[in-house]
Scaffold this motif. Structure first.
Motif, PDB file in Angstrom:
ATOM      1  N   ASN A  59       4.168 -55.530  66.392  1.00 50.18           N
ATOM      2  CA  ASN A  59       3.806 -56.783  67.077  1.00 50.18           C
ATOM      3  C   ASN A  59       2.405 -56.688  67.680  1.00 50.18           C
ATOM      4  O   ASN A  59       1.638 -57.655  67.680  1.00 50.18           O
ATOM      5  CB  ASN A  59       4.853 -57.194  68.111  1.00 50.18           C
ATOM      6  CG  ASN A  59       5.181 -56.106  69.117  1.00 50.18           C
ATOM      7  OD1 ASN A  59       4.402 -55.184  69.331  1.00 50.18           O
ATOM      8  ND2 ASN A  59       6.360 -56.209  69.721  1.00 50.18           N
ATOM      9  N   GLN A  60       2.050 -55.490  68.137  1.00 50.18           N
ATOM     10  CA  GLN A  60       0.668 -55.287  68.646  1.00 50.18           C
ATOM     11  C   GLN A  60      -0.300 -55.315  67.461  1.00 50.18           C
ATOM     12  O   GLN A  60      -1.357 -55.956  67.500  1.00 50.18           O
ATOM     13  CB  GLN A  60       0.588 -53.944  69.365  1.00 50.18           C
ATOM     14  CG  GLN A  60      -0.810 -53.576  69.829  1.00 50.18           C
ATOM     15  CD  GLN A  60      -0.856 -52.281  70.643  1.00 50.18           C
ATOM     16  OE1 GLN A  60       0.121 -51.885  71.266  1.00 50.18           O
ATOM     17  NE2 GLN A  60      -2.001 -51.644  70.652  1.00 50.18           N
TER      18      GLN A  60
ATOM     19  N   LEU B 158      -1.290 -58.866  66.258  1.00 47.16           N
ATOM     20  CA  LEU B 158      -2.331 -59.519  67.091  1.00 47.16           C
ATOM     21  C   LEU B 158      -3.719 -58.953  66.751  1.00 47.16           C
ATOM     22  O   LEU B 158      -4.694 -59.696  66.623  1.00 47.16           O
ATOM     23  CB  LEU B 158      -2.027 -59.281  68.577  1.00 47.16           C
ATOM     24  CG  LEU B 158      -1.619 -60.514  69.340  1.00 47.16           C
ATOM     25  CD1 LEU B 158      -2.786 -61.492  69.512  1.00 47.16           C
ATOM     26  CD2 LEU B 158      -0.467 -61.253  68.687  1.00 47.16           C
TER      27      LEU B 158
ATOM     28  N   ASP C 128       8.310 -59.420  63.924  1.00 44.52           N
ATOM     29  CA  ASP C 128       7.079 -59.133  64.684  1.00 44.52           C
ATOM     30  C   ASP C 128       5.947 -60.104  64.426  1.00 44.52           C
ATOM     31  O   ASP C 128       4.930 -60.055  65.114  1.00 44.52           O
ATOM     32  CB  ASP C 128       6.613 -57.700  64.338  1.00 44.52           C
ATOM     33  CG  ASP C 128       7.597 -56.678  64.869  1.00 44.52           C
ATOM     34  OD1 ASP C 128       8.117 -55.884  64.067  1.00 44.52           O
ATOM     35  OD2 ASP C 128       7.886 -56.722  66.079  1.00 44.52           O
TER      36      ASP C 128
ATOM     37  N   THR D 161       6.022 -62.800  67.457  1.00 43.06           N
ATOM     38  CA  THR D 161       6.355 -62.443  68.853  1.00 43.06           C
ATOM     39  C   THR D 161       5.098 -62.151  69.669  1.00 43.06           C
ATOM     40  O   THR D 161       4.977 -62.585  70.812  1.00 43.06           O
ATOM     41  CB  THR D 161       7.248 -61.180  68.904  1.00 43.06           C
ATOM     42  OG1 THR D 161       6.806 -60.255  67.934  1.00 43.06           O
ATOM     43  CG2 THR D 161       8.694 -61.500  68.681  1.00 43.06           C
ATOM     44  N   GLY D 162       4.133 -61.465  69.023  1.00 45.03           N
ATOM     45  CA  GLY D 162       2.914 -61.099  69.765  1.00 45.03           C
ATOM     46  C   GLY D 162       2.192 -62.333  70.294  1.00 45.03           C
ATOM     47  O   GLY D 162       1.690 -62.360  71.418  1.00 45.03           O
TER      48      GLY D 162
ATOM     49  N   TYR E  42       4.036 -63.475  73.383  1.00 46.80           N
ATOM     50  CA  TYR E  42       3.799 -62.571  74.526  1.00 46.80           C
ATOM     51  C   TYR E  42       2.394 -62.792  75.084  1.00 46.80           C
ATOM     52  O   TYR E  42       2.166 -62.791  76.283  1.00 46.80           O
ATOM     53  CB  TYR E  42       3.945 -61.111  74.092  1.00 46.80           C
ATOM     54  CG  TYR E  42       5.342 -60.691  73.690  1.00 46.80           C
ATOM     55  CD1 TYR E  42       5.527 -59.722  72.693  1.00 46.80           C
ATOM     56  CD2 TYR E  42       6.485 -61.227  74.279  1.00 46.80           C
ATOM     57  CE1 TYR E  42       6.800 -59.316  72.307  1.00 46.80           C
ATOM     58  CE2 TYR E  42       7.759 -60.837  73.906  1.00 46.80           C
ATOM     59  CZ  TYR E  42       7.906 -59.885  72.919  1.00 46.80           C
ATOM     60  OH  TYR E  42       9.164 -59.479  72.522  1.00 46.80           O
ATOM     61  N   LYS E  43       1.433 -62.999  74.181  1.00 49.06           N
ATOM     62  CA  LYS E  43       0.031 -63.243  74.615  1.00 49.06           C
ATOM     63  C   LYS E  43      -0.017 -64.532  75.425  1.00 49.06           C
ATOM     64  O   LYS E  43      -0.619 -64.595  76.495  1.00 49.06           O
ATOM     65  CB  LYS E  43      -0.866 -63.331  73.381  1.00 49.06           C
ATOM     66  CG  LYS E  43      -2.309 -63.688  73.639  1.00 49.06           C
ATOM     67  CD  LYS E  43      -3.129 -63.603  72.337  1.00 49.06           C
ATOM     68  CE  LYS E  43      -4.557 -64.036  72.546  1.00 49.06           C
ATOM     69  NZ  LYS E  43      -4.707 -65.517  72.487  1.00 49.06           N
TER      70      LYS E  43
ATOM     71  N   THR F  50      -1.813 -56.944  74.820  1.00 49.55           N
ATOM     72  CA  THR F  50      -1.218 -56.436  73.570  1.00 49.55           C
ATOM     73  C   THR F  50      -0.517 -55.094  73.801  1.00 49.55           C
ATOM     74  O   THR F  50       0.498 -54.809  73.200  1.00 49.55           O
ATOM     75  CB  THR F  50      -2.297 -56.247  72.477  1.00 49.55           C
ATOM     76  OG1 THR F  50      -3.414 -55.632  73.061  1.00 49.55           O
ATOM     77  CG2 THR F  50      -2.695 -57.563  71.855  1.00 49.55           C
TER      78      THR F  50
ATOM     79  N   PHE G  11       3.215 -55.328  74.337  1.00 47.28           N
ATOM     80  CA  PHE G  11       4.106 -55.991  73.377  1.00 47.28           C
ATOM     81  C   PHE G  11       5.255 -55.064  72.942  1.00 47.28           C
ATOM     82  O   PHE G  11       6.416 -55.475  72.903  1.00 47.28           O
ATOM     83  CB  PHE G  11       3.330 -56.432  72.129  1.00 47.28           C
ATOM     84  CG  PHE G  11       2.328 -57.526  72.373  1.00 47.28           C
ATOM     85  CD1 PHE G  11       2.127 -58.079  73.643  1.00 47.28           C
ATOM     86  CD2 PHE G  11       1.567 -58.007  71.321  1.00 47.28           C
ATOM     87  CE1 PHE G  11       1.192 -59.091  73.850  1.00 47.28           C
ATOM     88  CE2 PHE G  11       0.616 -59.018  71.521  1.00 47.28           C
ATOM     89  CZ  PHE G  11       0.436 -59.546  72.788  1.00 47.28           C
ATOM     90  N   THR G  12       4.937 -53.829  72.619  1.00 44.67           N
ATOM     91  CA  THR G  12       6.000 -52.924  72.130  1.00 44.67           C
ATOM     92  C   THR G  12       6.926 -52.517  73.272  1.00 44.67           C
ATOM     93  O   THR G  12       8.113 -52.246  73.076  1.00 44.67           O
ATOM     94  CB  THR G  12       5.377 -51.695  71.440  1.00 44.67           C
ATOM     95  OG1 THR G  12       4.368 -52.156  70.525  1.00 44.67           O
ATOM     96  CG2 THR G  12       6.416 -50.925  70.641  1.00 44.67           C
TER      97      THR G  12
END
Ligand code: SDX
Length: 393
Positions: free
Chosen positions: A233-234, A237, A328, A331-332, A335-336, A342, A345-346
């Motif tokens: 997910n990171q 981004l 994934d 989702t990033g 979250y952002k 970033t 994220f995990t």
């Protein structure tokens, strides 16, 4: 109704274990926790209730849920000595190794609940871990930005407490945004378990040596950190930001992937099991639209992601390899939009996956067949040969 279990003992397709927790059909895009479809849980349940379901096997009654909630709220505090632990890390430490170290250290504070075969101790460790991981995650973030830690406020739910400890300040009240709480709760549900993925298999394997729950979950956090697993997910981004920096040229990026330039992958696409759309991605994509465009401000990275997804879904290179968006991919972006950097994220993935790790560890420990997990291998090296003295080499 339980599935028929067929174990193909050949090397090619050997199931590593039996489990009654999560069912996935990769071709049909089906995901069920204890028999309940992820779509229904996403729409009707809560992360607290799903946590109870995964660990205890049944949806709780109202009384059971209230008792579970109240017990968790009473265990959110960290030992003051453990708080000092965070001071030992460099300021720019990634929060994932901080998380795995702190969880391993947590076990040293609770010598009274480490016996994997004592039901009461396992239950107490379960509560302690579920309640304290959000506090540890928030402290890892505060440490990385040099801000003071906030003590948990047990009038709040575990999800609300985490948001407040992460984004709140001692000097002023933190106003919880109900949309944010709801979106985060949904994302945590969608990450809660996923059968025998890399990190869950790690938790089971380490636990099969009778290592305690804290040590086993700490190992799982390290496995999740990998960019091909929870770290994706990171990486999504970072990929979208690189495309944006290149003038938003999606076609140029897709060509890099197809030409396999420097191992460039379309992060957030593909899956070991889902050879069709990841059902979680479909649910998350809907949330992405509401959260990201919430204040009427759209994120250019979301526009790039939508273009990239459309382009890949029409391109035979990806379709022929059955590569579709996974959990994934979006989702990033959410979250952002929520304000997480970033690097967190995990960590959020780990917070979601914790109930699954615990449920799978407990199932493995309770299984009388559990021996040391020791995968076999197919040896492909030299046949026997004699030693050659150094002056003859
Ligand atoms: C998670 O297991 C789980 O359940 C994990 C998870 C969970 O909830 O726990 O679902 C969470 O980890 C999701 C996955 C997140 N990772 C990524 O998004 C990273 C990018 N994805 C890839 O690394 C890859 O798709 C995997 C590792 C996820 C899955 O790989 P596969 O499907 O087992 O297939 P493979 O690696 O054998 O690749 C098959 C082909 C290869 O091409 P050829 O050599 O046959 O020509 O597909 C290509 C690969 O090169 N390929 C990709 C690709 N993924 C596979 N090409 C470009 N971009 C990609 N993302």
């Amino acid at each position: 109704e339980t599935g028929n279990v067929t174990l193909d003992i050949g090397f090619v397709n050997t199931a590593s274990c039996t489990s009654a927790i999560t069912y996935i059909d990769g071709d049909a895009g089906i995901l069920r926790y204890r028999g309940y479809p992820i779509e229904q849980l996403a729409e009707k349940s809560s992360f607290l209730e799903v946590t109870y379901l995964l660990i205890h096997g049944e949806l709780p009654t109202a009384e059971q849920l209230a008792a579970f909630d109240s017990r968790l709220r009473r265990h959110t505090l960290l030992h003051e000595d453990l708080k000092e632990f965070f001071g030992g890390f460099p300021r720019d430490a990634h929060p994932m190794p901080v998380l795995s170290s702190a969880v391993s250290a947590l076990g040293t504070f609770y010598q009274d609940s480490l016996d994997p075969f004592d039901e009461e101790q396992v239950d107490l460790s379960t509560i302690r871990l579920l309640a304290k991981l959000p506090t540890i995650a928030a402290y890892a973030y505060k440490k990385s930005i040099g801000q003071p830690f906030l003590y948990p406020d047990n009038s709040l739910s575990v999800t609300e407490n985490f948001l407040r400890m992460t984004f709140g300040f001692p000097a002023e009240p933190y106003d919880l945004d109900p949309d944010l709480v709801k979106a985060l709760d949904l994302l945590l549900i969608l990450h809660a378990d996923h059968e025998q993925n890399c990190s869950t298999s790690t938790v089971r394997l380490v636990g099969s040596s009778q290592a305690n729950l804290f040590a086993s979950v700490s190992a799982g956090i390290n496995a999740l950190f990998g960019p091909l697993h929870g770290g994706a997910n990171q990486a999504v981004l970072e990929m979208l930001s690189d495309i944006e920096a290149d003038g938003g040229d999606v076609d140029a990026f897709v060509n890099k992937v197809k030409n396999r330039e420097a191992g460039v992958k379309l992060m957030g696409f593909g899956h070991r099991v889902y050879k069709n759309y990841d059902p979680r991605a479909a649910i998350i994509k809907k949330t992405a639209d509401t959260i990201i465009n919430k204040d009427g401000v759209s994120d250019p990275l979301l526009d790039i992601a939508l273009t990239l997804e459309q382009r890949a879904l029409e391109d035979d290179y990806f379709v022929s390899r059955r590569l579709y968006p996974n959990v994934d991919f979006y989702t990033g972006l959410i979250y952002k939009a929520m304000g997480f950097p970033t690097k967190m994220f995990t960590v959020l993935f780990a917070l979601g996956r914790l109930p699954g790790w615990i449920a799978q560890w407990r199932e493995m420990i309770e299984d009388p067949q559990t021996k040391i997990g020791r995968p076999r291998q197919v040896y492909t090296g030299y046949t026997e040969r004699d030693y050659v003295p150094v002056d003859a080499r």
